[in-house]
Motif scaffolding. Structure first.
Motif, PDB file in Angstrom:
ATOM      1  N   ALA A  16       0.837  -1.210   0.000  1.00 40.38           N
ATOM      2  CA  ALA A  16       0.000   0.000   0.000  1.00 40.38           C
ATOM      3  C   ALA A  16       0.867   1.253   0.000  1.00 40.38           C
ATOM      4  O   ALA A  16       0.572   2.220  -0.713  1.00 40.38           O
ATOM      5  CB  ALA A  16      -0.937   0.001   1.206  1.00 40.38           C
ATOM      6  N   SER A  17       1.946   1.232   0.778  1.00 40.12           N
ATOM      7  CA  SER A  17       2.825   2.411   0.821  1.00 40.12           C
ATOM      8  C   SER A  17       3.471   2.651  -0.542  1.00 40.12           C
ATOM      9  O   SER A  17       3.605   3.799  -0.973  1.00 40.12           O
ATOM     10  CB  SER A  17       3.889   2.262   1.907  1.00 40.12           C
ATOM     11  OG  SER A  17       4.869   1.317   1.551  1.00 40.12           O
ATOM     12  N   ARG A  18       3.851   1.574  -1.224  1.00 41.40           N
ATOM     13  CA  ARG A  18       4.432   1.718  -2.566  1.00 41.40           C
ATOM     14  C   ARG A  18       3.395   2.261  -3.552  1.00 41.40           C
ATOM     15  O   ARG A  18       3.702   3.114  -4.382  1.00 41.40           O
ATOM     16  CB  ARG A  18       4.973   0.376  -3.053  1.00 41.40           C
ATOM     17  CG  ARG A  18       6.238  -0.028  -2.353  1.00 41.40           C
ATOM     18  CD  ARG A  18       6.790  -1.325  -2.889  1.00 41.40           C
ATOM     19  NE  ARG A  18       8.046  -1.644  -2.223  1.00 41.40           N
ATOM     20  CZ  ARG A  18       8.415  -2.856  -1.876  1.00 41.40           C
ATOM     21  NH1 ARG A  18       7.646  -3.889  -2.162  1.00 41.40           N
ATOM     22  NH2 ARG A  18       9.557  -3.064  -1.271  1.00 41.40           N
ATOM     23  N   ALA A  19       2.157   1.770  -3.442  1.00 45.31           N
ATOM     24  CA  ALA A  19       1.098   2.245  -4.336  1.00 45.31           C
ATOM     25  C   ALA A  19       0.824   3.734  -4.120  1.00 45.31           C
ATOM     26  O   ALA A  19       0.510   4.457  -5.054  1.00 45.31           O
ATOM     27  CB  ALA A  19      -0.180   1.431  -4.122  1.00 45.31           C
ATOM     28  N   MET A  20       0.951   4.186  -2.865  1.00 45.92           N
ATOM     29  CA  MET A  20       0.737   5.607  -2.538  1.00 45.92           C
ATOM     30  C   MET A  20       1.980   6.449  -2.799  1.00 45.92           C
ATOM     31  O   MET A  20       1.939   7.658  -2.640  1.00 45.92           O
ATOM     32  CB  MET A  20       0.379   5.754  -1.052  1.00 45.92           C
ATOM     33  CG  MET A  20      -0.967   5.260  -0.671  1.00 45.92           C
ATOM     34  SD  MET A  20      -1.278   5.609   1.076  1.00 45.92           S
ATOM     35  CE  MET A  20      -0.840   4.045   1.798  1.00 45.92           C
TER      36      MET A  20
END
Length: 110
Positions: A16-20
């Motif tokens: 999720a952090s990478r997607a954001m």
């Protein structure tokens, strides 16, 4: 040593952090690791990280320490808390955690 007790939840949070395109979770994990590295000459340190069900992508941690030749003892605890659209710092809803300024990302709370 950092011990992840829910590797699936941590992988989901990292994804999720990478997607954001948000690096704050990695910075938090590096901060916990840096503390262990700074203490390694004087203490054995173990940080246990668990999923915290208070909000999506949140984690609870506890730290155990020991001097050489002694048993591990509880040293402290805290959270790696995701602030964003799921709490009062974001789009609203029930406040799992409150921040003084709206934040999108992870912060360590002790």
């Amino acid at each position: 040593m950092i011990v992840y007790h829910d590797t699936v939840a941590m992988k989901e949070a990292i994804d999720a952090s990478r997607a954001m395109k948000n690096t704050s979770l990695i910075r938090c994990l590096k901060s916990l690791r840096r503390y262990e590295t700074n203490c390694k000459d004087r203490f054995k340190v173990q940080t246990n990280i668990y999923r915290d069900r208070s909000g999506p992508y949140c984690f609870y941690f506890e730290r155990w320490m020991a001097k050489p030749g002694e048993e591990m003892a509880f040293s402290g605890n805290g959270g790696i808390i995701f602030h964003g659209k799921y709490d009062a710092g974001g789009a609203g809803g029930v406040a799992a955690h409150v921040t003084m300024e709206p934040t999108n990302g992870w912060q360590i709370h002790t």
